[in-house]
Design an enzyme around this catalytic site. Structure first.
Site, PDB file in Angstrom:
ATOM      1  N   LYS A 194       0.864  -1.176   0.000  1.00 43.52           N
ATOM      2  CA  LYS A 194       0.000   0.000   0.000  1.00 43.52           C
ATOM      3  C   LYS A 194       0.899   1.222   0.000  1.00 43.52           C
ATOM      4  O   LYS A 194       1.703   1.419   0.914  1.00 43.52           O
ATOM      5  CB  LYS A 194      -0.914   0.005   1.224  1.00 43.52           C
ATOM      6  CG  LYS A 194      -1.797   1.250   1.284  1.00 43.52           C
ATOM      7  CD  LYS A 194      -2.794   1.176   2.414  1.00 43.52           C
ATOM      8  CE  LYS A 194      -3.627   2.443   2.469  1.00 43.52           C
ATOM      9  NZ  LYS A 194      -4.616   2.393   3.533  1.00 43.52           N
ATOM     10  N   ARG A 204     -10.842   9.774   1.590  1.00 38.50           N
ATOM     11  CA  ARG A 204     -10.680  10.450   2.884  1.00 38.50           C
ATOM     12  C   ARG A 204     -11.776  11.486   3.090  1.00 38.50           C
ATOM     13  O   ARG A 204     -12.209  11.718   4.208  1.00 38.50           O
ATOM     14  CB  ARG A 204      -9.294  11.089   2.972  1.00 38.50           C
ATOM     15  CG  ARG A 204      -8.209  10.020   3.069  1.00 38.50           C
ATOM     16  CD  ARG A 204      -6.825  10.608   3.184  1.00 38.50           C
ATOM     17  NE  ARG A 204      -5.791   9.577   3.062  1.00 38.50           N
ATOM     18  CZ  ARG A 204      -4.497   9.832   2.906  1.00 38.50           C
ATOM     19  NH1 ARG A 204      -4.069  11.087   2.849  1.00 38.50           N
ATOM     20  NH2 ARG A 204      -3.629   8.846   2.797  1.00 38.50           N
ATOM     21  N   LYS A 216       1.328   9.959   5.763  1.00 36.11           N
ATOM     22  CA  LYS A 216       1.386   8.535   6.110  1.00 36.11           C
ATOM     23  C   LYS A 216       2.669   7.879   5.595  1.00 36.11           C
ATOM     24  O   LYS A 216       2.738   6.661   5.476  1.00 36.11           O
ATOM     25  CB  LYS A 216       0.128   7.836   5.566  1.00 36.11           C
ATOM     26  CG  LYS A 216      -1.175   8.379   6.179  1.00 36.11           C
ATOM     27  CD  LYS A 216      -2.388   7.486   5.884  1.00 36.11           C
ATOM     28  CE  LYS A 216      -3.634   7.978   6.628  1.00 36.11           C
ATOM     29  NZ  LYS A 216      -4.782   7.061   6.493  1.00 36.11           N
ATOM     30  N   GLU A 232       7.424  -7.079   1.717  1.00 35.47           N
ATOM     31  CA  GLU A 232       6.096  -7.031   2.348  1.00 35.47           C
ATOM     32  C   GLU A 232       5.304  -8.301   2.036  1.00 35.47           C
ATOM     33  O   GLU A 232       4.632  -8.854   2.903  1.00 35.47           O
ATOM     34  CB  GLU A 232       5.322  -5.797   1.864  1.00 35.47           C
ATOM     35  CG  GLU A 232       5.864  -4.458   2.382  1.00 35.47           C
ATOM     36  CD  GLU A 232       5.537  -4.217   3.853  1.00 35.47           C
ATOM     37  OE1 GLU A 232       4.873  -5.062   4.491  1.00 35.47           O
ATOM     38  OE2 GLU A 232       5.946  -3.155   4.371  1.00 35.47           O
ATOM     39  N   LYS A 247      -2.027  -1.499  -3.869  1.00 31.59           N
ATOM     40  CA  LYS A 247      -2.918  -0.342  -3.803  1.00 31.59           C
ATOM     41  C   LYS A 247      -2.102   0.943  -3.856  1.00 31.59           C
ATOM     42  O   LYS A 247      -1.145   1.053  -3.087  1.00 31.59           O
ATOM     43  CB  LYS A 247      -3.690  -0.414  -2.494  1.00 31.59           C
ATOM     44  CG  LYS A 247      -4.580   0.777  -2.222  1.00 31.59           C
ATOM     45  CD  LYS A 247      -5.191   0.640  -0.871  1.00 31.59           C
ATOM     46  CE  LYS A 247      -5.976   1.898  -0.579  1.00 31.59           C
ATOM     47  NZ  LYS A 247      -6.554   1.910   0.720  1.00 31.59           N
ATOM     48  N   SER A 273     -10.169   5.372  -5.025  1.00 27.79           N
ATOM     49  CA  SER A 273     -11.139   6.432  -5.275  1.00 27.79           C
ATOM     50  C   SER A 273     -10.652   7.473  -6.279  1.00 27.79           C
ATOM     51  O   SER A 273     -11.371   7.836  -7.216  1.00 27.79           O
ATOM     52  CB  SER A 273     -11.515   7.094  -3.946  1.00 27.79           C
ATOM     53  OG  SER A 273     -10.349   7.586  -3.291  1.00 27.79           O
ATOM     54  N   TYR A 312     -14.727   1.034  -7.516  1.00 27.47           N
ATOM     55  CA  TYR A 312     -15.998   1.751  -7.357  1.00 27.47           C
ATOM     56  C   TYR A 312     -16.866   1.591  -8.599  1.00 27.47           C
ATOM     57  O   TYR A 312     -17.987   2.075  -8.631  1.00 27.47           O
ATOM     58  CB  TYR A 312     -15.718   3.225  -7.029  1.00 27.47           C
ATOM     59  CG  TYR A 312     -14.960   3.346  -5.717  1.00 27.47           C
ATOM     60  CD1 TYR A 312     -15.635   3.402  -4.502  1.00 27.47           C
ATOM     61  CD2 TYR A 312     -13.564   3.315  -5.689  1.00 27.47           C
ATOM     62  CE1 TYR A 312     -14.948   3.447  -3.300  1.00 27.47           C
ATOM     63  CE2 TYR A 312     -12.861   3.363  -4.498  1.00 27.47           C
ATOM     64  CZ  TYR A 312     -13.559   3.420  -3.307  1.00 27.47           C
ATOM     65  OH  TYR A 312     -12.878   3.444  -2.124  1.00 27.47           O
TER      66      TYR A 312
HETATM   67  C1  PBG Z   1      -7.241   3.729   5.350  1.00 27.10           C
HETATM   68  C2  PBG Z   1      -7.698   3.427   3.972  1.00 27.10           C
HETATM   69  C3  PBG Z   1      -7.550   4.307   2.897  1.00 27.10           C
HETATM   70  C4  PBG Z   1      -8.159   3.701   1.779  1.00 27.10           C
HETATM   71  C5  PBG Z   1      -8.636   2.454   2.197  1.00 27.10           C
HETATM   72  N1  PBG Z   1      -8.340   2.295   3.575  1.00 27.10           N
HETATM   73  C6  PBG Z   1      -6.991   5.674   2.833  1.00 27.10           C
HETATM   74  C7  PBG Z   1      -5.698   5.968   3.460  1.00 27.10           C
HETATM   75  O1  PBG Z   1      -4.821   5.105   3.606  1.00 27.10           O
HETATM   76  O2  PBG Z   1      -5.533   7.126   3.829  1.00 27.10           O
HETATM   77  C8  PBG Z   1      -8.241   4.335   0.429  1.00 27.10           C
HETATM   78  C9  PBG Z   1      -9.188   3.758  -0.554  1.00 27.10           C
HETATM   79  C10 PBG Z   1      -9.516   4.625  -1.711  1.00 27.10           C
HETATM   80  O3  PBG Z   1      -8.949   5.705  -1.939  1.00 27.10           O
HETATM   81  O4  PBG Z   1     -10.425   4.239  -2.466  1.00 27.10           O
HETATM   82  N2  PBG Z   1      -7.092   2.753   6.257  1.00 27.10           N
END
Ligand code: PBG
Length: 353
Positions: A194, A204, A216, A232, A247, A273, A312
């Site tokens: 990720k 968010r 992050k 990982e 991701k 997203s 989505y």
């Molecule tokens: C956070 C989480 C995130 C997403 C899924 N779980 C955002 C982040 O890490 O800040 C993002 C998914 C998306 O953008 O569709 N635990």
């Protein structure tokens, strides 16, 4: 020219015969954002066609989706501010609405596959995936909190738990806690690679879960790194992950294919997203055809090596399929008349069916 690759692209039938990759609604997972209200359907501004759903609308959405052949859902809670604290206590509280809705979906629709989100950010006043102390994200003290969340989610009936937090050692820690509590059949879909990405913006906003300070980057991966994904993946698999995930998806196709070619564990891609929002925005401007772009994008994610795609566009794609969308219009060359020509040999023209 002895070799003319175009010969194998001549007709839809030939293209169909040699197509290397298949895409089906079975491969897709639909994300749903849940709110703690009896009835509600609030649009997410930054992600058209996505809503924050109340209990009634969630159950209706699952039912409608099942009728379109969608069985897989990943659920995210929109947690009211008054339930947030430093320790994400609400995430494993017995009154947690997210856990209650999940149990109700499972009771009514046991054929669904429900995937959870394991991370502190939706429940945390700091908006970070782990525990924050002196501006730092503390790894080891986050693990017991994630484990409590995981056990509560398993008890609610989730089929797969989705640790999205990127703390070190969390998969093994969760696995032990789940087994100790008797949830040996609850699986783990680990967010393995990720990345610290700009493409989570609409999510968010949907969850109101942006970090209150900092970013992050001390726990999510650097977009510059590919080989680190192998470290990982090796850890997650050793610690008991049933699925590994990459991701976001589109800028990371090389990582998807790397993990696919170097492991035996099923690979998921999270088409996040911001990636979906870009396609919708371009289509709204009339710059691309949304149906074609969605079909191509999802097919390419499969080609790169994704077994599972969280997108989505799951419902959009399922609807396209239901309405008979054909990526290939099978009309070339001209359909010939089904009448027998008089020049046919008698044994064919006289044959009665
Ligand atoms: C956070 C989480 C995130 C997403 C899924 N779980 C955002 C982040 O890490 O800040 C993002 C998914 C998306 O953008 O569709 N635990």
């Amino acid at each position: 020219m002895l070799k003319r690759p175009r010969r194998n692209r001549k007709t839809a039938a030939i293209r169909g015969m040699i197509r290397e990759t298949q895409l089906s609604v079975e491969n897709l997972v639909q994300p749903l954002f849940l709110v703690s209200k009896e009835t509600s359907r609030e649009p997410v501004k930054s992600l058209p066609n996505t809503y924050r759903l109340g209990i009634r609308e969630t159950l209706k959405e699952v039912e409608d989706s099942l009728n379109l052949g969608i069985t897989n859902f990943i659920l995210f809670p929109v947690v009211p501010d008054q339930y947030k604290d430093k320790f994400a206590t609400y995430s494993h509280h017995e009154d947690n609405f997210y856990l209650k809705i999940t149990a109700e979906i499972k009771r009514r629709f046991p054929e669904t596959c429900l995937i959870s989100d394991v991370a502190m950010d939706p429940y945390s006043t700091d908006g970070h995936d782990g525990l924050v102390r002196d501006g730092k994200i503390i790894n080891d003290e986050t693990l017991p909190i994630l484990a409590k969340m995981a056990v509560a989610q398993a008890a609610a009936g989730f089929d797969l738990l989705g640790p999205s937090d990127m703390m070190d050692g969390r998969v093994g820690y969760m696995r032990q806690a789940l087994d100790a509590a008797g949830y040996t059949d609850t699986g783990i879909m680990a967010y393995t690679a990720k990345y610290a990405s700009a493409f989570y913006g609409p999510f968010r906003q949907a969850l109101d879960s942006a970090p209150k300070s900092g970013d992050k980057k001390t726990y999510q991966m650097d977009p510059a790194n590919q080989r680190e994904a192998l470290i990982e993946a090796a850890l997650d698999i050793e610690e008991g992950a049933d699925f590994i995930m990459v991701k976001p998806a589109l800028n990371y196709l090389d990582v998807i294919s790397l993990l696919k070619n170097n492991t035996e564990t099923p690979v998921s891609a999270y088409h996040v997203s911001g990636e979906c929002a870009m396609l919708i925005a371009a289509a709204e401007k009339g710059w691309i055809d949304l149906d074609q772009a969605v079909q191509e994008t999802l097919m390419c994610l499969r080609r790169a090596g994704s077994d599972v795609i969280i997108t989505y566009f799951t419902k959009h794609y399922a609807r396209m399929m239901k309405q008979g969308y054909q990526p290939e219009e099978r009309k070339e060359p001209k359909p010939h008349a089904r009448k027998h020509s008089s020049k046919m040999p008698a044994f064919i023209t006289n044959y009665k069916i």
